[in-house]
Design an enzyme around this catalytic site. Structure first.
Site, PDB file in Angstrom:
ATOM      1  N   LYS A  59       0.833  -1.213   0.000  1.00 24.17           N
ATOM      2  CA  LYS A  59       0.000   0.000   0.000  1.00 24.17           C
ATOM      3  C   LYS A  59       0.859   1.250   0.000  1.00 24.17           C
ATOM      4  O   LYS A  59       0.660   2.153  -0.799  1.00 24.17           O
ATOM      5  CB  LYS A  59      -0.884  -0.011   1.254  1.00 24.17           C
ATOM      6  CG  LYS A  59      -1.498   1.334   1.597  1.00 24.17           C
ATOM      7  CD  LYS A  59      -2.343   1.270   2.844  1.00 24.17           C
ATOM      8  CE  LYS A  59      -1.612   1.533   4.145  1.00 24.17           C
ATOM      9  NZ  LYS A  59      -1.353   2.929   4.470  1.00 24.17           N
ATOM     10  N   ARG A 145      -4.829  10.234   4.009  1.00 24.71           N
ATOM     11  CA  ARG A 145      -3.767  11.162   4.375  1.00 24.71           C
ATOM     12  C   ARG A 145      -2.668  11.192   3.312  1.00 24.71           C
ATOM     13  O   ARG A 145      -2.075  12.233   3.036  1.00 24.71           O
ATOM     14  CB  ARG A 145      -3.185  10.673   5.697  1.00 24.71           C
ATOM     15  CG  ARG A 145      -2.213  11.499   6.372  1.00 24.71           C
ATOM     16  CD  ARG A 145      -2.082  10.997   7.769  1.00 24.71           C
ATOM     17  NE  ARG A 145      -3.425  10.841   8.306  1.00 24.71           N
ATOM     18  CZ  ARG A 145      -4.130  11.845   8.779  1.00 24.71           C
ATOM     19  NH1 ARG A 145      -3.602  13.031   8.828  1.00 24.71           N
ATOM     20  NH2 ARG A 145      -5.347  11.656   9.216  1.00 24.71           N
ATOM     21  N   ASP A 169      -4.354  11.985  13.276  1.00 22.75           N
ATOM     22  CA  ASP A 169      -5.282  10.864  13.215  1.00 22.75           C
ATOM     23  C   ASP A 169      -5.089   9.923  14.389  1.00 22.75           C
ATOM     24  O   ASP A 169      -4.422  10.263  15.367  1.00 22.75           O
ATOM     25  CB  ASP A 169      -5.210  10.134  11.876  1.00 22.75           C
ATOM     26  CG  ASP A 169      -3.955   9.341  11.703  1.00 22.75           C
ATOM     27  OD1 ASP A 169      -3.149   9.291  12.648  1.00 22.75           O
ATOM     28  OD2 ASP A 169      -3.777   8.739  10.639  1.00 22.75           O
TER      29      ASP A 169
END
Ligand code: EPU
Length: 479
Positions: A59, A145, A169
């Protein structure tokens, strides 16, 4: 202007309903769960993982590779991209910037498909216009983000960019000062307005010597993407050394960039006038691979992981050996076997090649079932221990103090309803549930879908009958 978010292409068919256990959305679905319903994974306790799991692309690399495609007009193709929510959102970010983004069957095909499973990786085909847009709105940045990584490439190409400030966060505050200071050294004027970061370089960026206060992954990536098209030479000292940095530098060099030193603390970048599109395969996800390694050890199982170079997990695998595990590495694969109760080990998170902060929840889970006391120290994010309360609901004995956690192991945890607060905490709680007596229900697992392509299918392939469904959201009335 506000847009409604539509994320096509990534939906996995819903699984059949079970009595009293409603059908949920599949991983990879990008929408929020239905109002008042949350996605839940139900984990049986006293499980043992055994078998082979293949890990697809990372990712945290694929997101940046997609942003890097913005640097060259034309068609770039990125393969081995994980089929996860964050990638779908990044596709939407690029679409809003004027790109045509299409997800296609991967080449080569994910081995899970050959075993009858749903594909967990895709290729992303990105057609980048001559003149991409220059704005990323808060409605997307709040969901992802990492959208901040369009700052560098858009500034390089458009000389103006306006990106919503991502804020903090569930793992802590996430500063941008190093991104901003580095771009300023390259000649950008940066301002903040109504929650946006605005960067302008009307005469273009120029090369500069930049010393980062900390080897920030995101700042290194943004600055490299800005520097490749700057006039003159840039040096980035104290650069991040993560495999994902090496991956993006490899892709950029194949696009025509001139970057030396990837994987070391000093990057030398000679700016070039233009780049060309490329086809590039994403590096395997070391955090997903590490998750399976810890899961094998915690469940006293035997798991072989393919798709990731074990060298990217040297410190983590070494910890498992210290805990009493047997670790064998072979080319791009490794096997972790744990026959007895793990022994307590201390863990300190650090930038690569240190122990990855994204594996901290797994380290705490291992410590919670180990024989003895472990001291776990987090050095990257100030809020990473926030999920420890959920782990304590499973009976884990954890005392935190600042960036340290003292964990005293118990032979078994105790199944309970818990809540995923971020991607890695969610994965850590599911795995901890495997080591509990009784059932653990982990809610808000849409967080896990942001980083793990099909966690449930992988757990099933490793021999554990987990279930996924939805449950009504319980109002949080505690003060
Ligand atoms: N920081 C600053 N100022 C900056 C940049 C960073 O203070 O200008 C601080 C951050 O607040 C944080 C620390 O430096 O405390 C490290 O931040 P870094 O920039 O290295 O992290 P990132 O780029 O925001 C990426 C991953 C994270 C991973 C970290 C560390 C992506 C999209 N995210 O974040 O992954 O934990 O590197 O390896 O690449 C995850 O995948 O779950 C995840 C959180």
């Amino acid at each position: 202007m506000t847009h409604s978010l539509r994320i096509p292409d990534l939906t996995i068919p819903a699984r059949p309903a079970r009595a009293g256990w409603p059908v949920g959305v599949g991983p990879g679905d990008a929408g929020d769960p239905a109002v008042n319903d949350v996605d839940v994974i139900r984990v049986p306790g006293e499980a043992r993982l055994a078998g082979t799991v293949h890990v697809v692309g990372a990712k945290n690399s694929a997101l940046k590779l997609m942003a890097a495609a913005l640097l060259a007009p034309g068609r770039s193709v990125i393969t081995n991209v994980p089929r996860i929510t964050d990638i779908a959102i990044m596709g939407e970010v690029l679409r809003r910037l004027g790109c045509v983004v299409r997800f296609a069957a991967d080449d080569p095909v994910d081995p899970m498909v050959a075993r009858g499973g749903v594909e967990r990786s895709r290729s992303v085909v990105i057609d980048v216009p001559e003149q991409p847009g220059a704005e990323a709105d808060y409605d997307l940045v709040r969901r992802l983000r990492a959208s901040i990584c369009v700052l560098g490439p858009l500034l390089a190409r458009r000389r103006y960019v306006r990106v919503a400030h991502p804020g903090g966060d569930a793992i802590g505050s996430r500063g941008l000062d190093m991104h901003i200071a580095g771009l300023a050294r390259m000649g950008a004027e940066i301002s903040g307005e109504h929650g946006f970061v605005i960067a302008e370089a009307p005469d273009g960026l120029y090369g500069a010597d930049i010393l980062l206060d900390f080897p920030s992954v995101g700042a290194t990536e943004n600055l490299v993407m800005a520097a490749v098209l700057a006039r003159g030479a840039t040096t980035i000292d104290n650069a991040a050394r993560e495999p994902e940095i090496v991956d993006i530098c490899t892709m950029l060099n194949r696009m025509g960039a001139r970057i030396e030193g990837a994987g070391t603390s000093t990057l030398h970048i000679a700016g070039v006038p233009e780049l060309r599109p490329v086809r590039h395969a994403t590096v395997g996800d070391r955090i997903v691979a590490g998750t399976w390694a810890f899961a094998a050890a915690m469940t006293r199982g035997d798991v072989t992981v393919t798709g990731v170079d074990p060298a990217y997990l040297e410190v983590a695998l070494d910890k498992l050996v210290s805990a009493g595990g047997l670790v064998e590495t072979r080319g791009g694969a490794f096997r972790v076997r744990m026959d007895d109760r793990p022994k307590a080990v201390d863990v300190v998170t650090l930038p690569f090649p240190g122990f990855a902060t994204d594996l901290l929840p797994m380290a705490i889970g291992l410590a919670a079932v180990s024989d003895g006391a472990s001291l776990i120290t987090e050095n990257i994010f100030d809020g990473r221990f926030m999920f420890a309360n959920e782990m304590m609901r499973l009976g884990a004995d954890i005392r935190t103090d600042g960036h340290h956690a003292l964990v005293c192991g118990h032979d078994r945890l105790s199944g309970a309803p818990v809540r995923a607060t971020d991607i890695r905490a969610g994965a850590g709680l599911i795995i901890a549930g495997l080591c509990a007596d009784g059932v653990t229900e982990v809610s808000h697992v849409h967080h896990v879908d942001r980083g793990y392509p099909d966690f449930v299918a992988d757990l099933r392939a490793l021999g554990v009958e987990v279930e996924r469904g939805t449950a009504p959201e319980e109002p949080d009335l505690a003060i």
